[in-house]
Each structure stands twice: as structure tokens, then as C-alpha cells.
Design a protein around this motif. Sequence first.
Motif, PDB file in Angstrom:
ATOM      1  N   ALA A 175       0.824  -1.214   0.000  1.00  0.00           N
ATOM      2  CA  ALA A 175       0.000   0.000   0.000  1.00  0.00           C
ATOM      3  C   ALA A 175       0.857   1.263   0.000  1.00  0.00           C
ATOM      4  CB  ALA A 175      -0.927  -0.003   1.204  1.00  0.00           C
ATOM      5  N   SER A 176       2.071   1.191   0.531  1.00  0.00           N
ATOM      6  CA  SER A 176       2.919   2.377   0.602  1.00  0.00           C
ATOM      7  C   SER A 176       3.388   2.842  -0.777  1.00  0.00           C
ATOM      8  CB  SER A 176       4.129   2.116   1.494  1.00  0.00           C
ATOM      9  OG  SER A 176       4.993   1.172   0.908  1.00  0.00           O
ATOM     10  N   LEU A 177       3.448   1.946  -1.747  1.00  0.00           N
ATOM     11  CA  LEU A 177       3.874   2.298  -3.104  1.00  0.00           C
ATOM     12  C   LEU A 177       2.769   2.061  -4.129  1.00  0.00           C
ATOM     13  CD1 LEU A 177       7.499   0.842  -3.092  1.00  0.00           C
ATOM     14  CD2 LEU A 177       6.825   3.230  -2.946  1.00  0.00           C
ATOM     15  N   ALA A 178       1.534   2.052  -3.701  1.00  0.00           N
ATOM     16  CA  ALA A 178       0.418   1.748  -4.601  1.00  0.00           C
ATOM     17  C   ALA A 178       0.331   2.738  -5.757  1.00  0.00           C
ATOM     18  CB  ALA A 178      -0.893   1.730  -3.829  1.00  0.00           C
ATOM     19  N   ASN A 179       0.692   4.001  -5.532  1.00  0.00           N
ATOM     20  CA  ASN A 179       0.622   4.979  -6.618  1.00  0.00           C
ATOM     21  C   ASN A 179       1.798   4.859  -7.583  1.00  0.00           C
ATOM     22  OD1 ASN A 179       2.499   5.898  -4.805  1.00  0.00           O
ATOM     23  ND2 ASN A 179       1.920   8.048  -4.998  1.00  0.00           N
ATOM     24  N   GLN A 180       2.788   4.037  -7.282  1.00  0.00           N
ATOM     25  CA  GLN A 180       3.954   3.820  -8.141  1.00  0.00           C
ATOM     26  C   GLN A 180       3.818   2.556  -8.993  1.00  0.00           C
ATOM     27  OE1 GLN A 180       6.972   5.821  -7.795  1.00  0.00           O
ATOM     28  NE2 GLN A 180       5.804   7.174  -6.471  1.00  0.00           N
ATOM     29  N   VAL A 181       2.748   1.786  -8.764  1.00  0.00           N
ATOM     30  CA  VAL A 181       2.582   0.499  -9.437  1.00  0.00           C
ATOM     31  C   VAL A 181       1.360   0.549 -10.344  1.00  0.00           C
ATOM     32  CG1 VAL A 181       2.134  -1.954  -9.088  1.00  0.00           C
ATOM     33  CG2 VAL A 181       3.670  -0.751  -7.554  1.00  0.00           C
ATOM     34  N   LYS A 182       1.547   0.064 -11.579  1.00  0.00           N
ATOM     35  CA  LYS A 182       0.430  -0.020 -12.523  1.00  0.00           C
ATOM     36  C   LYS A 182       0.489  -1.352 -13.247  1.00  0.00           C
ATOM     37  CE  LYS A 182      -0.329   4.788 -13.695  1.00  0.00           C
ATOM     38  NZ  LYS A 182      -0.397   5.760 -14.773  1.00  0.00           N
ATOM     39  N   LYS A 183      -0.664  -1.792 -13.709  1.00  0.00           N
ATOM     40  CA  LYS A 183      -0.728  -2.998 -14.529  1.00  0.00           C
ATOM     41  C   LYS A 183      -0.405  -2.613 -15.963  1.00  0.00           C
ATOM     42  CE  LYS A 183      -3.634  -6.906 -15.774  1.00  0.00           C
ATOM     43  NZ  LYS A 183      -2.785  -7.146 -16.892  1.00  0.00           N
ATOM     44  N   LEU A 184       0.407  -3.408 -16.638  1.00  0.00           N
ATOM     45  CA  LEU A 184       0.741  -3.134 -18.029  1.00  0.00           C
ATOM     46  C   LEU A 184      -0.403  -3.568 -18.930  1.00  0.00           C
ATOM     47  CD1 LEU A 184       4.471  -4.253 -18.192  1.00  0.00           C
ATOM     48  CD2 LEU A 184       3.577  -1.944 -18.025  1.00  0.00           C
ATOM     49  N   LYS A 185      -0.735  -2.742 -19.897  1.00  0.00           N
ATOM     50  CA  LYS A 185      -1.833  -3.047 -20.810  1.00  0.00           C
ATOM     51  C   LYS A 185      -1.461  -4.218 -21.713  1.00  0.00           C
ATOM     52  CE  LYS A 185      -3.686   1.585 -21.001  1.00  0.00           C
ATOM     53  NZ  LYS A 185      -3.998   2.735 -21.865  1.00  0.00           N
ATOM     54  N   GLY A 186      -2.366  -5.174 -21.836  1.00  0.00           N
ATOM     55  CA  GLY A 186      -2.176  -6.303 -22.736  1.00  0.00           C
ATOM     56  C   GLY A 186      -1.171  -7.335 -22.252  1.00  0.00           C
ATOM     57  N   GLN A 187      -0.691  -7.212 -21.016  1.00  0.00           N
ATOM     58  CA  GLN A 187       0.281  -8.156 -20.481  1.00  0.00           C
ATOM     59  C   GLN A 187      -0.102  -8.503 -19.047  1.00  0.00           C
ATOM     60  OE1 GLN A 187       4.265  -6.686 -20.822  1.00  0.00           O
ATOM     61  NE2 GLN A 187       4.044  -6.163 -22.971  1.00  0.00           N
ATOM     62  N   PRO A 188       0.313  -9.649 -18.557  1.00  0.00           N
ATOM     63  CA  PRO A 188      -0.052 -10.052 -17.185  1.00  0.00           C
ATOM     64  C   PRO A 188       0.913  -9.514 -16.127  1.00  0.00           C
ATOM     65  CG  PRO A 188       1.104 -11.823 -18.250  1.00  0.00           C
ATOM     66  CD  PRO A 188       0.955 -10.731 -19.284  1.00  0.00           C
ATOM     67  N   PHE A 189       1.663  -8.440 -16.453  1.00  0.00           N
ATOM     68  CA  PHE A 189       2.692  -7.934 -15.558  1.00  0.00           C
ATOM     69  C   PHE A 189       2.294  -6.607 -14.921  1.00  0.00           C
ATOM     70  CE2 PHE A 189       5.195 -10.092 -19.021  1.00  0.00           C
ATOM     71  CZ  PHE A 189       5.426 -11.249 -18.298  1.00  0.00           C
ATOM     72  N   LEU A 190       2.993  -6.290 -13.842  1.00  0.00           N
ATOM     73  CA  LEU A 190       2.875  -4.995 -13.181  1.00  0.00           C
ATOM     74  C   LEU A 190       4.203  -4.275 -13.360  1.00  0.00           C
ATOM     75  CD1 LEU A 190       1.364  -6.323  -9.861  1.00  0.00           C
ATOM     76  CD2 LEU A 190       0.120  -5.066 -11.593  1.00  0.00           C
ATOM     77  N   ARG A 191       4.182  -2.949 -13.217  1.00  0.00           N
ATOM     78  CA  ARG A 191       5.436  -2.218 -13.268  1.00  0.00           C
ATOM     79  C   ARG A 191       5.532  -1.292 -12.065  1.00  0.00           C
ATOM     80  NH1 ARG A 191       4.585   3.070 -12.966  1.00  0.00           N
ATOM     81  NH2 ARG A 191       3.433   3.990 -14.633  1.00  0.00           N
ATOM     82  N   LEU A 192       6.719  -1.258 -11.502  1.00  0.00           N
ATOM     83  CA  LEU A 192       7.028  -0.389 -10.370  1.00  0.00           C
ATOM     84  C   LEU A 192       7.935   0.715 -10.883  1.00  0.00           C
ATOM     85  CD1 LEU A 192       7.213   0.319  -7.315  1.00  0.00           C
ATOM     86  CD2 LEU A 192       9.108  -1.300  -7.181  1.00  0.00           C
ATOM     87  N   ARG A 193       7.557   1.951 -10.628  1.00  0.00           N
ATOM     88  CA  ARG A 193       8.338   3.093 -11.083  1.00  0.00           C
ATOM     89  C   ARG A 193       9.311   3.490  -9.976  1.00  0.00           C
ATOM     90  NH1 ARG A 193       6.638   9.134 -11.754  1.00  0.00           N
ATOM     91  NH2 ARG A 193       6.121   8.654  -9.629  1.00  0.00           N
TER      92      ARG A 193
END
Length: 81
Positions: free
Chosen positions: A35-53
Motif C-alpha cells: 500500500a505504501s507504493l500503490a501509486n507507483q505500481v500499474k498494470k501493463l496493458k495487454g500483459q499479465p505484468f505490473l510495473r514499479l516506477r
Amino acid sequence: MIVYAKTALKQLARLTPSVAAIICAKIVQYDEQPASLANQVKKLKGQPFLRLRVGDYRVIFTAEGVVLTIIKIGHRREIYD
């Protein structure tokens, strides 16, 4: 629990030690408190991965239960190729 793919370890080893330490710290922080980095993580479109900025760097990973599998680590201009 954090699991690194071979490619992610190679990419991490190529980075400067200070940048690698910051990225590793963010990965551990996300593993312990998502939850502390929830705004830094997004789901990648068209892929089953997440990305952390992490600044100009991106960490591509999957989260399955309590296991984070780090797939790729790299600069934002190169990571999505």
C-alpha cells in the motif's frame, strides 16, 4: 518473498551500485508494504505484468500471493522494447 529472473539479475548487475541499491530497496519496500507504493505500481496493458516506477527506472514483475517475481529491470526508455 522476492524471486529474481536471470535476466533481471543481469540487468541489475549492469546498473551503478547506488541505483541498484535504490531499486532493491523499493522492491523490498513494496514486498513488505504494498500500500505504501500503490501509486507507483500499474498494470501493463495487454500483459499479465505490473510495473514499479523507481525514478527513471522501471521494474517489471508479477505478484502471485506472497511471491514477487521480478522479470525485468531497466531504464524507462528501454524497458518496454
